[in-house]
Design an enzyme around this catalytic site. Structure first.
Site, PDB file in Angstrom:
ATOM      1  N   CYS A  72      42.399  -0.163  59.808  1.00 49.02           N
ATOM      2  CA  CYS A  72      41.493  -0.776  58.717  1.00 49.02           C
ATOM      3  C   CYS A  72      42.766  -1.669  58.406  1.00 49.02           C
ATOM      4  O   CYS A  72      42.347  -2.824  57.278  1.00 49.02           O
ATOM      5  CB  CYS A  72      40.671  -0.373  57.462  1.00 49.02           C
ATOM      6  SG  CYS A  72      39.208   1.067  58.438  1.00 49.02           S
ATOM      7  N   HIS A 111      39.292  -5.557  52.473  1.00 52.03           N
ATOM      8  CA  HIS A 111      38.502  -4.876  53.601  1.00 52.03           C
ATOM      9  C   HIS A 111      37.179  -4.533  53.792  1.00 52.03           C
ATOM     10  O   HIS A 111      36.629  -3.582  52.153  1.00 52.03           O
ATOM     11  CB  HIS A 111      39.564  -3.621  54.339  1.00 52.03           C
ATOM     12  CG  HIS A 111      38.277  -2.943  55.084  1.00 52.03           C
ATOM     13  ND1 HIS A 111      38.093  -3.460  56.516  1.00 52.03           N
ATOM     14  CD2 HIS A 111      38.297  -0.917  54.996  1.00 52.03           C
ATOM     15  CE1 HIS A 111      37.838  -2.446  57.305  1.00 52.03           C
ATOM     16  NE2 HIS A 111      37.445  -0.773  56.038  1.00 52.03           N
ATOM     17  N   ASN A 158      31.357  -1.994  58.949  1.00 50.06           N
ATOM     18  CA  ASN A 158      32.966  -2.061  58.960  1.00 50.06           C
ATOM     19  C   ASN A 158      32.926  -2.491  60.332  1.00 50.06           C
ATOM     20  O   ASN A 158      32.953  -1.970  60.925  1.00 50.06           O
ATOM     21  CB  ASN A 158      32.910  -0.514  57.919  1.00 50.06           C
ATOM     22  CG  ASN A 158      34.627  -0.329  57.760  1.00 50.06           C
ATOM     23  OD1 ASN A 158      35.430  -1.061  58.639  1.00 50.06           O
ATOM     24  ND2 ASN A 158      35.094   1.021  58.231  1.00 50.06           N
TER      25      ASN A 158
HETATM   26  O1  UT7 Z   1      37.192   1.817  56.899  1.00 44.24           O
HETATM   27  C1  UT7 Z   1      37.887   2.807  56.389  1.00 44.24           C
HETATM   28  C2  UT7 Z   1      37.939   3.421  55.341  1.00 44.24           C
HETATM   29  N1  UT7 Z   1      36.063   3.960  55.345  1.00 44.24           N
HETATM   30  C3  UT7 Z   1      35.814   4.054  54.262  1.00 44.24           C
HETATM   31  O2  UT7 Z   1      36.397   3.821  53.477  1.00 44.24           O
HETATM   32  C4  UT7 Z   1      34.586   4.644  54.172  1.00 44.24           C
HETATM   33  C5  UT7 Z   1      34.580   6.231  52.828  1.00 44.24           C
HETATM   34  N2  UT7 Z   1      33.377   6.842  52.780  1.00 44.24           N
HETATM   35  C6  UT7 Z   1      32.314   6.476  52.249  1.00 44.24           C
HETATM   36  O3  UT7 Z   1      31.882   5.190  52.711  1.00 44.24           O
HETATM   37  C7  UT7 Z   1      30.796   7.370  52.163  1.00 44.24           C
HETATM   38  O4  UT7 Z   1      31.791   8.255  51.895  1.00 44.24           O
HETATM   39  C8  UT7 Z   1      29.702   7.378  53.105  1.00 44.24           C
HETATM   40  C9  UT7 Z   1      29.339   6.026  53.370  1.00 44.24           C
HETATM   41  C10 UT7 Z   1      30.495   7.855  54.439  1.00 44.24           C
HETATM   42  C11 UT7 Z   1      28.993   8.849  53.110  1.00 44.24           C
HETATM   43  O5  UT7 Z   1      28.449   8.653  51.332  1.00 44.24           O
HETATM   44  P1  UT7 Z   1      28.445   9.023  50.911  1.00 44.24           P
HETATM   45  O6  UT7 Z   1      27.772   8.811  49.690  1.00 44.24           O
HETATM   46  O7  UT7 Z   1      29.928  10.147  50.481  1.00 44.24           O
HETATM   47  O8  UT7 Z   1      26.985  10.443  51.298  1.00 44.24           O
HETATM   48  P2  UT7 Z   1      28.438  12.464  51.301  1.00 44.24           P
HETATM   49  O9  UT7 Z   1      29.218  12.397  52.723  1.00 44.24           O
HETATM   50  O10 UT7 Z   1      28.545  12.748  50.015  1.00 44.24           O
HETATM   51  O11 UT7 Z   1      27.032  12.638  51.771  1.00 44.24           O
HETATM   52  C12 UT7 Z   1      25.430  12.986  51.206  1.00 44.24           C
HETATM   53  C13 UT7 Z   1      24.165  13.938  51.903  1.00 44.24           C
HETATM   54  C14 UT7 Z   1      24.749  14.138  52.454  1.00 44.24           C
HETATM   55  O12 UT7 Z   1      23.929  15.546  52.725  1.00 44.24           O
HETATM   56  P3  UT7 Z   1      23.432  17.121  51.651  1.00 44.24           P
HETATM   57  O13 UT7 Z   1      25.092  17.622  51.963  1.00 44.24           O
HETATM   58  O14 UT7 Z   1      23.527  16.192  50.454  1.00 44.24           O
HETATM   59  O15 UT7 Z   1      21.970  17.718  51.923  1.00 44.24           O
HETATM   60  C15 UT7 Z   1      24.908  14.549  54.393  1.00 44.24           C
HETATM   61  O16 UT7 Z   1      24.692  15.134  54.894  1.00 44.24           O
HETATM   62  O17 UT7 Z   1      23.676  12.772  52.574  1.00 44.24           O
HETATM   63  C16 UT7 Z   1      23.898  13.753  53.754  1.00 44.24           C
HETATM   64  N3  UT7 Z   1      24.057  12.156  55.088  1.00 44.24           N
HETATM   65  C17 UT7 Z   1      23.534  11.028  55.613  1.00 44.24           C
HETATM   66  N4  UT7 Z   1      22.496  10.715  55.489  1.00 44.24           N
HETATM   67  C18 UT7 Z   1      21.209  10.474  55.626  1.00 44.24           C
HETATM   68  C19 UT7 Z   1      25.162  11.945  55.742  1.00 44.24           C
HETATM   69  N5  UT7 Z   1      25.610  10.229  56.599  1.00 44.24           N
HETATM   70  C20 UT7 Z   1      23.956  10.472  56.096  1.00 44.24           C
HETATM   71  C21 UT7 Z   1      23.240   9.383  56.583  1.00 44.24           C
HETATM   72  N6  UT7 Z   1      21.915   9.272  56.242  1.00 44.24           N
HETATM   73  N7  UT7 Z   1      23.715   8.310  57.671  1.00 44.24           N
END
Ligand code: UT7
Length: 335
Positions: A118, A262, A292
Site C-alpha cells: 500500500c 491510502h 482498497n
Molecule cells: O491496505 C492495507 C491496510 N488494510 C487495512 O487498513 C485494513 C484494516 N482493517 C480493517 O479495515 C478492519 O479490521 C476490517 C474491515 C477488515 C474488519 O472490520 P472489524 O470491524 O475490525 O471486524 P472484526 O475483524 O473485528 O470482526 C467483527 C466480526 C467478526 O465476528 P464475531 O467474531 O464478532 O462474531 C467477524 O467474523 O465481523 C465478522 N466478519 C464479517 N461479517 C460479515 C468479518 N468479516 C465479515 C464480513 N461480513 N465480510
C-alpha cells in the site's frame, strides 16, 4: 567552476484506469456470509472493480499511463525511467515495469519494480524525487497498479479480506523544474515484525516446489490479514507520519489544502481526520467506489481529485499510506 543547478520534482500529469466489471457488496454476499450493510458500516465500501479477462497490472496500467502522459503533454519517448509499484506483479519474474516498457514501446530505459504494497506510490515518489532533484532524469513514470481480485478467497474463510480489496491502476509523471514547487519531502518507514499480519505466503521461494496442491488446499495463495492489528497500527502511524512531513517543512495541519490518504477503510480515514482536526472537505476519499486498490489507491485518488479541480497551483497536498510490511510513509507537495 560550473554552478550546480537546483532542480525540483513536480507531478506534471496524472491518470487512472479501473476495470469495467463492477462487483457490488450484494454480489459478494452471494459467495459468502456477508451483507451490503455490514461492509458499508465497517469499511465504507459500496463496490469495487475486478478484471474480467486475464490481464495483469502492467496491461491494466496502460490507459492510466496514456492519460498521465497526455495530461503532462509528453510522449512515450520523453520518459527517462519507469518505477512500477505493485504487490500483485504479472509474474514472479520479470518485473511488471519491464513488461510495460515493451507493451508501450518506451525507449530502453530503466524499469524498476518496487513491492512495498500500500505504500508503493509514496516510496516510488521518493525515488523519483531523488533522481529528478540530482539532475539524473527529467521525466519519470511512476505507476501503481494492482490485480488483487485473483488473490481473494471468495468464501466464508476469506470474507474479512475479500470484501475490502479491488483492482485498479494509477499513474503519475514526475518532472524536473527550476520553479519553486513540487515534492518538498518524503518520509518512509517499515516495521517487519508485523510481516505476517498482512501477507501472501504462496508462492514462496523457501518452498520446493513453490506451489503445491496442499498449499492451494490450505488457501495460502490468498491474501491474509489480521484486520484489527492492521487497523490499530494504521490509525497510529497515519497521523504520526503526516505530522512528520508537516514538521519537516515548518507547516502545521491548517496549512494542508488536501490530504489524500491510502484508501483502506473509511473508518481509518475518519479517525485520521478527527485526530488531526481536519475539515471533511480537505480529506479525499473514493473508497466507496473502488475499495482498497493497494499501491494504486493514492494515484487513482490523486488523478480523480485533480480532474475534479480539487487541486490548484500552490496548494499544499499531503499523501500518506500504511500497509503490509508494515510499511508507511508520507509525501508533501507544493502543487
Ligand atoms: O491496505 C492495507 C491496510 N488494510 C487495512 O487498513 C485494513 C484494516 N482493517 C480493517 O479495515 C478492519 O479490521 C476490517 C474491515 C477488515 C474488519 O472490520 P472489524 O470491524 O475490525 O471486524 P472484526 O475483524 O473485528 O470482526 C467483527 C466480526 C467478526 O465476528 P464475531 O467474531 O464478532 O462474531 C467477524 O467474523 O465481523 C465478522 N466478519 C464479517 N461479517 C460479515 C468479518 N468479516 C465479515 C464480513 N461480513 N465480510
Amino acid at each position: 567552476m560550473s554552478k550546480k543547478m537546483n532542480f525540483n520534482a513536480y507531478i506534471s500529469g496524472t491518470g487512472f484506469n479501473i476495470p469495467e466489471r463492477v462487483v457490488t457488496n450484494d454480489e459478494l454476499s452471494n459467495y459468502m456470509d456477508t451483507s451490503h450493510d455490514w461492509i458499508v458500516e465497517r469499511t465504507g465500501i459500496e463496490e469495487r472493480r475486478y478484471i474480467d479477462s486475464e490481464i495483469g497490472p502492467s496491461e491494466l496500467s496502460i490507459p492510466a499511463v496514456q492519460m498521465a502522459l497526455k495530461n503532462a503533454n509528453l510522449q512515450v519517448q520523453d520518459i527517462d525511467f519507469i518505477i512500477f509499484a505493485t504487490s500483485t506483479p504479472d509474474y514472479y519474474a520479470p518485473g511488471s515495469g519491464c513488461l510495460l516498457q515493451n507493451k508501450m514501446g518506451f525507449n530502453n530505459i530503466g524499469a524498476l519494480d518496487i513491492r512495498v504494497q500500500c505504500s508503493g506510490f509514496i516510496y516510488g515518489l521518493s525515488i523519483a524525487e531523488q533522481y529528478i532533484k540530482n539532475g539524473t532524469y527529467e521525466n519519470i513514470l511512476l505507476v501503481g497498479s494492482e490485480v488483487q481480485s485473483t488473490a481473494m478467497d471468495l468464501t466464508n474463510r476469506g470474507r474479512d479480506v475479500s470484501v475490502i480489496f479491488g483492482d485498479g491502476a494509477g499513474a503519475a509523471i514526475i518532472s524536473k523544474t527550476t520553479k519553486d514547487k513540487g515534492i518538498l519531502s518524503s518520509h518512509l518507514h517499515s516495521e517487519g515484525k508485523y510481516a505476517k499480519e498482512l501477507w501472501l505466503e504462496t508462492p514462496s521461494s523457501k518452498k520446493n516446489p513453490r506451489v503445491s496442491s496442499d498449499m492451494l488446499k490450505e488457501g495460502s495463495q490468498f491474501l491474509k490479514m489480521n484486520g484489527r492489528e492492521v487497523f490499530k497500527n494504521a490509525v497510529k502511524r497515519f497521523p504520526e507520519v503526516i505530522e512528520e512531513c508537516l514538521n519537516a517543512n515548518d507547516f502545521n495541519v491548517n496549512d494542508i489544502d488536501l490530504l489524500i490518504p491510502h484508501q483502506a477503510n473509511i473508518r481509518i480515514i475518519q479517525m485520521i481526520q478527527k485526530k488531526l482536526n481536519l475539515e471533511t472537505k480537505k480529506v479525499y476519499s473514493n473508497i466507496q467506489k473502488y475499495g482498497n486498490t493497494t499501491a494504486a489507491s493514492i494515484p487513482i485518488a490523486l488523478a480523480e481529485a485533480y480532474n475534479d479541480n480539487l487541486i490548484k497551483d500552490n496548494d499544499l497536498v499531503v499523501l500518506a499510506a500504511f500497509g503490509s510490511g508494515f510499511t508507511w510513509g508520507s509525501t508533501i507537495i507544493k502543487w
